[in-house]
Design a protein around this motif. Structure first.
Motif, PDB file in Angstrom:
ATOM      1  N   PRO A  66       0.809  -1.225   0.000  1.00 52.08           N
ATOM      2  CA  PRO A  66       0.000   0.000   0.000  1.00 52.08           C
ATOM      3  C   PRO A  66       0.840   1.273   0.000  1.00 52.08           C
ATOM      4  CG  PRO A  66      -0.974  -1.603   1.473  1.00 52.08           C
ATOM      5  CD  PRO A  66       0.345  -2.167   1.052  1.00 52.08           C
ATOM      6  N   ALA A 106       0.764   3.983  -2.997  1.00 49.97           N
ATOM      7  CA  ALA A 106       0.427   5.380  -2.700  1.00 49.97           C
ATOM      8  C   ALA A 106       1.532   6.308  -3.197  1.00 49.97           C
ATOM      9  CB  ALA A 106       0.201   5.558  -1.201  1.00 49.97           C
ATOM     10  N   LEU A 115      -4.690  -9.024  -1.560  1.00 50.50           N
ATOM     11  CA  LEU A 115      -4.839  -7.571  -1.609  1.00 50.50           C
ATOM     12  C   LEU A 115      -5.693  -7.078  -0.448  1.00 50.50           C
ATOM     13  CD1 LEU A 115      -5.460  -7.029  -5.447  1.00 50.50           C
ATOM     14  CD2 LEU A 115      -3.299  -6.903  -4.196  1.00 50.50           C
ATOM     15  N   MET A 163      -3.961  -6.401   2.949  1.00 58.56           N
ATOM     16  CA  MET A 163      -2.934  -5.362   3.053  1.00 58.56           C
ATOM     17  C   MET A 163      -3.423  -4.203   3.936  1.00 58.56           C
ATOM     18  SD  MET A 163      -1.585  -5.096  -0.859  1.00 58.56           S
ATOM     19  CE  MET A 163      -0.751  -6.449  -1.674  1.00 58.56           C
ATOM     20  N   TRP A 212      -4.290  -1.095   4.030  1.00 59.80           N
ATOM     21  CA  TRP A 212      -4.654   0.090   3.245  1.00 59.80           C
ATOM     22  C   TRP A 212      -4.985   1.283   4.138  1.00 59.80           C
ATOM     23  CZ3 TRP A 212      -3.322  -0.291  -1.568  1.00 59.80           C
ATOM     24  CH2 TRP A 212      -3.309  -1.547  -2.191  1.00 59.80           C
ATOM     25  N   SER A 213      -5.418   1.018   5.366  1.00 56.20           N
ATOM     26  CA  SER A 213      -5.786   2.105   6.273  1.00 56.20           C
ATOM     27  C   SER A 213      -4.586   2.965   6.657  1.00 56.20           C
ATOM     28  CB  SER A 213      -6.438   1.539   7.531  1.00 56.20           C
ATOM     29  OG  SER A 213      -5.534   0.692   8.224  1.00 56.20           O
ATOM     30  N   THR A 258      -2.683   4.277   4.561  1.00 52.24           N
ATOM     31  CA  THR A 258      -2.540   5.267   3.488  1.00 52.24           C
ATOM     32  C   THR A 258      -3.791   6.135   3.445  1.00 52.24           C
ATOM     33  OG1 THR A 258      -3.619   3.997   1.714  1.00 52.24           O
ATOM     34  CG2 THR A 258      -1.310   3.485   2.191  1.00 52.24           C
ATOM     35  N   LEU A 307      -5.461   6.459   0.633  1.00 48.33           N
ATOM     36  CA  LEU A 307      -6.137   6.023  -0.579  1.00 48.33           C
ATOM     37  C   LEU A 307      -7.583   5.636  -0.302  1.00 48.33           C
ATOM     38  CD1 LEU A 307      -3.372   3.765  -2.190  1.00 48.33           C
ATOM     39  CD2 LEU A 307      -3.980   6.106  -2.823  1.00 48.33           C
ATOM     40  N   GLU A 308      -8.458   6.001  -1.213  1.00 48.79           N
ATOM     41  CA  GLU A 308      -9.853   5.542  -1.178  1.00 48.79           C
ATOM     42  C   GLU A 308      -9.919   4.238  -1.962  1.00 48.79           C
ATOM     43  OE1 GLU A 308     -14.347   6.782  -2.696  1.00 48.79           O
ATOM     44  OE2 GLU A 308     -12.626   8.100  -3.107  1.00 48.79           O
ATOM     45  N   ILE A 309     -10.295   3.147  -1.308  1.00 51.58           N
ATOM     46  CA  ILE A 309     -10.301   1.833  -1.921  1.00 51.58           C
ATOM     47  C   ILE A 309     -11.710   1.498  -2.422  1.00 51.58           C
ATOM     48  CG2 ILE A 309      -9.793  -0.607  -1.614  1.00 51.58           C
ATOM     49  CD1 ILE A 309      -7.367   1.278  -1.442  1.00 51.58           C
ATOM     50  N   HIS A 316     -14.069  -1.403  -4.729  1.00 53.60           N
ATOM     51  CA  HIS A 316     -14.037  -2.847  -4.954  1.00 53.60           C
ATOM     52  C   HIS A 316     -14.900  -3.249  -6.144  1.00 53.60           C
ATOM     53  CE1 HIS A 316     -11.917  -3.645  -1.150  1.00 53.60           C
ATOM     54  NE2 HIS A 316     -12.650  -2.667  -0.648  1.00 53.60           N
TER      55      HIS A 316
END
Length: 222
Positions: free
Chosen positions: A76, A80, A100, A103, A105-106, A108, A110-112, A114
């Motif tokens: 992540p 980023a 994936l 990972m 992601w929190s 970063t 980034l807006e994830i 799906h």
């Protein structure tokens, strides 16, 4: 007799066979069962460090960018960084691949998002099934884990590649596919991707992003 049957009948007449010969059927069944490889070039062969070096050189020659990280948890932050340094929006679409999803992601901003892409996504990430050192090519299988739309519709495609999934040649990828999915269980689509999309059809001028992503960034894990 339909068109297909007519074509096969014409071929049999030209070969002076009727199609039920036991030796011919045995040869076909044996070939399908054993799937013998063809001639395999030496270009991508060697131990894993050698295959990695060849893969990186060929992928960069095809204008992909690459980076190496120690483990999946570091992906992540690297993704980023790539998006930030290329002035891309901080959004990222992915499928349901559990590697994936696990990972951090929190960590970063980034807006994830799906699921498959509808064509409006700028960035997407996929996990590769394998890679081919010979040509610097990624092999991605279709399915809910890694939707095929993510390979072609977004402007920027990021692919996370396990280091030990770098194989020497295409024949090794097909052998791995048969081993992973078994007979009759293969995914609907196997995509081979070498570098970002490009075309030089118009005035022999190279244009990136002609039929798909204009950037391909490969994150090698391990």
């Amino acid at each position: 007799m339909n068109s297909r049957e007519a074509i096969f009948a014409s071929i049999r007449r030209s070969l002076a066979v009727h199609g039920d010969e036991a030796p011919r059927r045995f040869e076909v069944e044996t070939r399908l069962k054993e799937a013998p490889p063809g001639v395999v070039p030496k270009r991508g062969q060697g131990d894993l460090p050698a295959r990695l070096a060849t893969f990186k050189a060929e992928a960069e020659r095809a204008q992909a960018s690459l980076t190496e990280i120690a483990d999946w948890a570091g992906a992540p932050a690297e993704i980023a960084r790539f998006l930030r340094e290329n002035n891309c929006p901080a959004t990222l679409r992915m499928g349901a691949d559990p590697r994936l999803a696990a990972m951090p992601w929190s960590e970063t901003t980034l807006e994830i998002l799906h699921g498959p892409s509808d064509g409006r996504d700028v960035n997407a990430v996929s996990a590769a099934f394998a890679a081919i050192a010979e040509t610097g090519t990624l092999a991605l299988v279709s399915g809910a884990d890694n939707p095929t739309t993510l390979n072609f519709l977004p402007d920027n495609h990021i692919v996370v590649l396990p280091r030990d999934a770098i194989l020497g040649d295409y024949e090794s990828v097909f052998a791995k596919l048969r081993g992973a999915y078994g007979k009759g269980g293969a995914p609907r689509t196997l995509n081979f991707i070498t570098g970002p999309s490009r075309s030089a059809d118009i005035e022999q001028r190279l244009l990136l992003g002609a039929h798909g992503p204009r950037r391909l960034h490969i994150v090698i894990v391990g």
